[in-house]
Design a protein around this motif. Structure first.
Motif, PDB file in Angstrom:
ATOM      1  N   LEU A   1      55.792  26.538  28.078  1.00  0.00           N
ATOM      2  CA  LEU A   1      54.819  26.234  29.140  1.00  0.00           C
ATOM      3  C   LEU A   1      54.612  27.430  30.069  1.00  0.00           C
ATOM      4  O   LEU A   1      53.810  27.373  31.007  1.00  0.00           O
ATOM      5  CB  LEU A   1      55.299  25.030  29.971  1.00  0.00           C
ATOM      6  CG  LEU A   1      55.286  23.664  29.266  1.00  0.00           C
ATOM      7  CD1 LEU A   1      56.075  22.639  30.067  1.00  0.00           C
ATOM      8  CD2 LEU A   1      53.854  23.184  29.070  1.00  0.00           C
ATOM      9  N   GLY A   2      55.378  28.483  29.828  1.00  0.00           N
ATOM     10  CA  GLY A   2      55.261  29.687  30.662  1.00  0.00           C
ATOM     11  C   GLY A   2      55.766  29.478  32.087  1.00  0.00           C
ATOM     12  O   GLY A   2      55.203  30.049  33.033  1.00  0.00           O
ATOM     13  N   ILE A   3      56.773  28.647  32.258  1.00  0.00           N
ATOM     14  CA  ILE A   3      57.290  28.435  33.618  1.00  0.00           C
ATOM     15  C   ILE A   3      58.800  28.689  33.674  1.00  0.00           C
ATOM     16  O   ILE A   3      59.487  28.651  32.641  1.00  0.00           O
ATOM     17  CB  ILE A   3      57.033  26.988  34.112  1.00  0.00           C
ATOM     18  CG1 ILE A   3      57.515  25.962  33.061  1.00  0.00           C
ATOM     19  CG2 ILE A   3      55.583  26.754  34.461  1.00  0.00           C
ATOM     20  CD1 ILE A   3      57.590  24.561  33.586  1.00  0.00           C
ATOM     21  N   THR A   4      59.269  28.930  34.889  1.00  0.00           N
ATOM     22  CA  THR A   4      60.712  29.036  35.111  1.00  0.00           C
ATOM     23  C   THR A   4      61.039  28.150  36.314  1.00  0.00           C
ATOM     24  O   THR A   4      60.119  27.737  37.048  1.00  0.00           O
ATOM     25  CB  THR A   4      61.152  30.484  35.429  1.00  0.00           C
ATOM     26  OG1 THR A   4      60.709  30.796  36.761  1.00  0.00           O
ATOM     27  CG2 THR A   4      60.608  31.493  34.439  1.00  0.00           C
ATOM     28  N   PRO A   5      62.321  27.881  36.520  1.00  0.00           N
ATOM     29  CA  PRO A   5      62.689  27.052  37.685  1.00  0.00           C
ATOM     30  C   PRO A   5      62.160  27.631  39.000  1.00  0.00           C
ATOM     31  O   PRO A   5      61.926  26.887  39.944  1.00  0.00           O
ATOM     32  CB  PRO A   5      64.218  27.053  37.633  1.00  0.00           C
ATOM     33  CG  PRO A   5      64.535  27.224  36.187  1.00  0.00           C
ATOM     34  CD  PRO A   5      63.486  28.150  35.655  1.00  0.00           C
ATOM     35  N   ASP A   6      61.935  28.925  39.056  1.00  0.00           N
ATOM     36  CA  ASP A   6      61.435  29.532  40.301  1.00  0.00           C
ATOM     37  C   ASP A   6      60.014  29.096  40.640  1.00  0.00           C
ATOM     38  O   ASP A   6      59.543  29.298  41.764  1.00  0.00           O
ATOM     39  CB  ASP A   6      61.468  31.072  40.196  1.00  0.00           C
ATOM     40  CG  ASP A   6      62.896  31.579  40.170  1.00  0.00           C
ATOM     41  OD1 ASP A   6      63.780  30.852  40.691  1.00  0.00           O
ATOM     42  OD2 ASP A   6      63.137  32.676  39.617  1.00  0.00           O
ATOM     43  N   ASP A   7      59.321  28.531  39.670  1.00  0.00           N
ATOM     44  CA  ASP A   7      57.958  28.060  39.934  1.00  0.00           C
ATOM     45  C   ASP A   7      57.925  26.753  40.732  1.00  0.00           C
ATOM     46  O   ASP A   7      56.857  26.280  41.102  1.00  0.00           O
ATOM     47  CB  ASP A   7      57.183  27.869  38.622  1.00  0.00           C
ATOM     48  CG  ASP A   7      56.918  29.206  37.948  1.00  0.00           C
ATOM     49  OD1 ASP A   7      56.521  30.143  38.662  1.00  0.00           O
ATOM     50  OD2 ASP A   7      57.146  29.316  36.726  1.00  0.00           O
ATOM     51  N   ILE A   8      59.096  26.164  40.935  1.00  0.00           N
ATOM     52  CA  ILE A   8      59.131  24.908  41.699  1.00  0.00           C
ATOM     53  C   ILE A   8      59.202  25.234  43.192  1.00  0.00           C
ATOM     54  O   ILE A   8      60.209  25.719  43.683  1.00  0.00           O
ATOM     55  CB  ILE A   8      60.347  24.045  41.287  1.00  0.00           C
ATOM     56  CG1 ILE A   8      60.297  23.771  39.788  1.00  0.00           C
ATOM     57  CG2 ILE A   8      60.383  22.751  42.081  1.00  0.00           C
ATOM     58  CD1 ILE A   8      61.566  23.149  39.248  1.00  0.00           C
ATOM     59  N   LYS A   9      58.098  24.977  43.874  1.00  0.00           N
ATOM     60  CA  LYS A   9      58.037  25.285  45.319  1.00  0.00           C
ATOM     61  C   LYS A   9      57.972  24.001  46.153  1.00  0.00           C
ATOM     62  O   LYS A   9      58.198  24.023  47.360  1.00  0.00           O
ATOM     63  CB  LYS A   9      56.777  26.117  45.639  1.00  0.00           C
ATOM     64  CG  LYS A   9      56.621  27.365  44.782  1.00  0.00           C
ATOM     65  CD  LYS A   9      57.309  28.574  45.414  1.00  0.00           C
ATOM     66  CE  LYS A   9      56.968  29.845  44.672  1.00  0.00           C
ATOM     67  NZ  LYS A   9      58.123  30.349  43.911  1.00  0.00           N
ATOM     68  N   SER A  10      57.567  22.917  45.522  1.00  0.00           N
ATOM     69  CA  SER A  10      57.510  21.639  46.239  1.00  0.00           C
ATOM     70  C   SER A  10      57.857  20.539  45.236  1.00  0.00           C
ATOM     71  O   SER A  10      57.865  20.776  44.017  1.00  0.00           O
ATOM     72  CB  SER A  10      56.097  21.392  46.783  1.00  0.00           C
ATOM     73  OG  SER A  10      55.241  21.099  45.692  1.00  0.00           O
ATOM     74  N   VAL A  11      58.138  19.332  45.748  1.00  0.00           N
ATOM     75  CA  VAL A  11      58.488  18.228  44.856  1.00  0.00           C
ATOM     76  C   VAL A  11      57.330  17.938  43.892  1.00  0.00           C
ATOM     77  O   VAL A  11      57.545  17.612  42.726  1.00  0.00           O
ATOM     78  CB  VAL A  11      58.882  16.962  45.666  1.00  0.00           C
ATOM     79  CG1 VAL A  11      59.066  15.767  44.742  1.00  0.00           C
ATOM     80  CG2 VAL A  11      60.152  17.215  46.463  1.00  0.00           C
ATOM     81  N   ASP A  12      56.096  18.124  44.386  1.00  0.00           N
ATOM     82  CA  ASP A  12      54.942  17.864  43.508  1.00  0.00           C
ATOM     83  C   ASP A  12      54.882  18.798  42.306  1.00  0.00           C
ATOM     84  O   ASP A  12      54.243  18.488  41.298  1.00  0.00           O
ATOM     85  CB  ASP A  12      53.633  18.005  44.296  1.00  0.00           C
ATOM     86  CG  ASP A  12      53.435  16.810  45.208  1.00  0.00           C
ATOM     87  OD1 ASP A  12      54.102  15.791  44.961  1.00  0.00           O
ATOM     88  OD2 ASP A  12      52.630  16.918  46.159  1.00  0.00           O
ATOM     89  N   ASP A  13      55.546  19.934  42.398  1.00  0.00           N
ATOM     90  CA  ASP A  13      55.567  20.861  41.260  1.00  0.00           C
ATOM     91  C   ASP A  13      56.303  20.274  40.059  1.00  0.00           C
ATOM     92  O   ASP A  13      56.276  20.867  38.971  1.00  0.00           O
ATOM     93  CB  ASP A  13      56.195  22.204  41.658  1.00  0.00           C
ATOM     94  CG  ASP A  13      55.247  23.031  42.510  1.00  0.00           C
ATOM     95  OD1 ASP A  13      54.023  22.799  42.432  1.00  0.00           O
ATOM     96  OD2 ASP A  13      55.735  23.899  43.263  1.00  0.00           O
TER      97      ASP A  13
END
Ligand code: ADP
Ligand code: ZN
Length: 433
Positions: free
Chosen positions: A45-57
């Motif tokens: 998906l091209g994401i890492t845990p660092d892409d989580i900035k809010s609960v909605d992420d």
């Protein structure tokens, strides 16, 4: 005492969301670093845990299905080394090969406190005597409840299942005040209590029922048979086991422990439903160490409720489970949940609370649904007309609820096997033709 862990149970909304965010990031990092299955999913998906900035992420994260656990059977999704696992359990295997779940010592501890919260929520404390009438093996309901009862400080009666008369004697002899079992076993116990005529000798106040769907008619039946308040306990092994959602004394939907889980209710398109709408429950664990699970598609259907509750707990809330997607029967194109049938059968007089559903395909290749029900002893007469009357009542009630005609087969009391765990009610014989 009103709350077991008041800090978490009544946490103010913003603070709770902040805590969820912190824990979501930690969980995402744990699976990304330690579970190849998730690492691949995140990468694709091209994401890492660092892409989580809010609960909605959380919406960016991949979902997990039961098949993913099966494909990684038995321990492939564990996020800690085997030396840190102190126990395993397995799912019941209702819909196929059971999946295996693991726990660290901290997980067991968290779970015990979560159960103690539930018990406090329904008014139990260290003075209570709690009979746990479920299977104590790999099924999570046995030890899950047991550790919670001990954590609360109540006296546990680990009766397990079976020997129903003895179960009721124990209730009487030990002064049992609370019981846990599946609702279908609860109905069997209720029938036996009635036959023994000893409900007045029991001290029961509270019943906790879960592990399978049960209707409001069944609640009424259990409450009147035992003279108790009956509470719904929801859970699934993938998220720990029982008790991740539980009713409070308002008996108006389930509190989901939001410091430990994020709950999404999603429609067919994967969009969050509005308050009051129904959809699939999707759960993310926030504190589980051995087996953290991201966006687990439970297959269970519920409505989202507003989070405020008269009991003062600020958790997310959902309705009781309306059914599980794999339970849904499609009969002549109409969706039928076995729990709808249960709701009808349990409230009709002159028949017992037991039933079985048979699905067949007739000569014209049309689906036929037949509900087998048992006549109560006192309804059992030789008069054909009396029997025809009972059948007509049941058929009429089923028709009005299901919107399709169901055949009703009357059998003698005791013909349908009583279940001590999750009941098997549906026999689909359509494939065989
Ligand atoms: P399995 O999925 O094989 O039955 P589990 O023992 O983990 O394995 O059971 C979890 C499932 O049981 C849930 O996903 C749900 O479908 C059902 N369940 C558990 N508690 C309840 C409840 N209170 N009401 C309705 N269904 C429930
Ligand atoms: Zn409440």
């Amino acid at each position: 005492m009103k709350y077991w862990q008041p800090k978490f149970e009544t946490m103010e909304h913003n603070e709770l969301r902040e805590l969820q965010l912190k824990r979501l990031k930690k969980t995402a990092a744990a699976v990304y670093d330690n579970v190849p299955f998730y690492r691949e999913k995140f990468d694709s998906l091209g994401i890492t845990p660092d892409d989580i900035k809010s609960v909605d992420d959380i919406k960016k994260l991949p979902t997990t299905r039961k098949t993913d656990l099966r494909d990684n059977y038995p321990f492939g999704l564990f996020a800690v080394p085997k030396k840190d696992i102190v126990r395993i359990h397995a799912s019941s295997g209702t819909s196929g090969k059971p999946t295996v779940v693991g726990y660290t010592a901290n997980d067991i501890n968290t779970w015990a406190d979560m159960m103690a919260r539930n018990f406090t929520m329904v008014g139990l404390d260290a003075n209570d005597t709690f009979q746990n009438a479920v299977n104590y093996g790999l099924f999570t309901g046995g030890m899950g409840f047991h550790y919670g009862i001990e954590r609360l400080g109540a006296m546990a009666v680990p009766s397990g299942t079976g020997n129903t008369v003895r179960q009721i004697e124990m209730m009487e002899d030990f002064g049992v005040t609370a019981i846990h079992c599946t609702p279908s076993y609860g109905l069997y116990l209720a029938e036996t209590v009635r036959e023994m005529g000893i409900v007045d000798k029991l001290s029961l106040r509270v019943g906790c029922f879960g592990a399978e769907p049960w209707s409001s008619s069944t609640r009424k039946e259990l409450e009147s048979a035992f003279n108790i308040k009956a509470y719904d306990s929801y859970g699934l092994s993938e998220m720990m086991g029982p008790g991740i959602g539980f009713e409070c004394q308002e008996q108006d939907g389930l509190h989901i422990w939001s410091d430990h889980y994020i709950v999404e209710i999603l429609d067919e398109n994967g969009e969050e439903v509005a308050e009051g709408e129904k959809g699939e429950i999707v759960l993310t664990s926030l504190t589980k160490e051995a087996l953290p699970v991201i966006r687990y598609r439970t297959g269970d259907i519920a409505r989202r409720l507003k989070s405020e509750c008269a009991c003062g707990r600020t958790t997310d809330r959902i309705s009781r489970i309306l059914g599980r997607a794999d339970d849904m029967l499609i009969v002549r194109g109409i969706n039928v949940f076995p729990s709808q049938i249960e709701n009808v059968i349990v409230r009709i007089e002159k028949i017992t609370d037991q039933f079985e559903i048979y699905l067949d395909r007739n000569k014209k290749k049309l689906d036929e649904i037949t509900v087998k029900v048992e006549l109560d002893e006192d309804a059992f007469t030789d008069d054909i007309q009396d029997l025809a009357k009972v059948r007509k009542v049941v058929e009429g009630e089923l028709k009005s609820v299901l919107n399709i005609r169901a055949n009703v087969e009357l059998v003698e009391k005791g013909t349908i096997p009583r279940s001590t765990g999750k009941a098997k009610r549906v026999f689909d014989r359509r494939e065989a033709i």
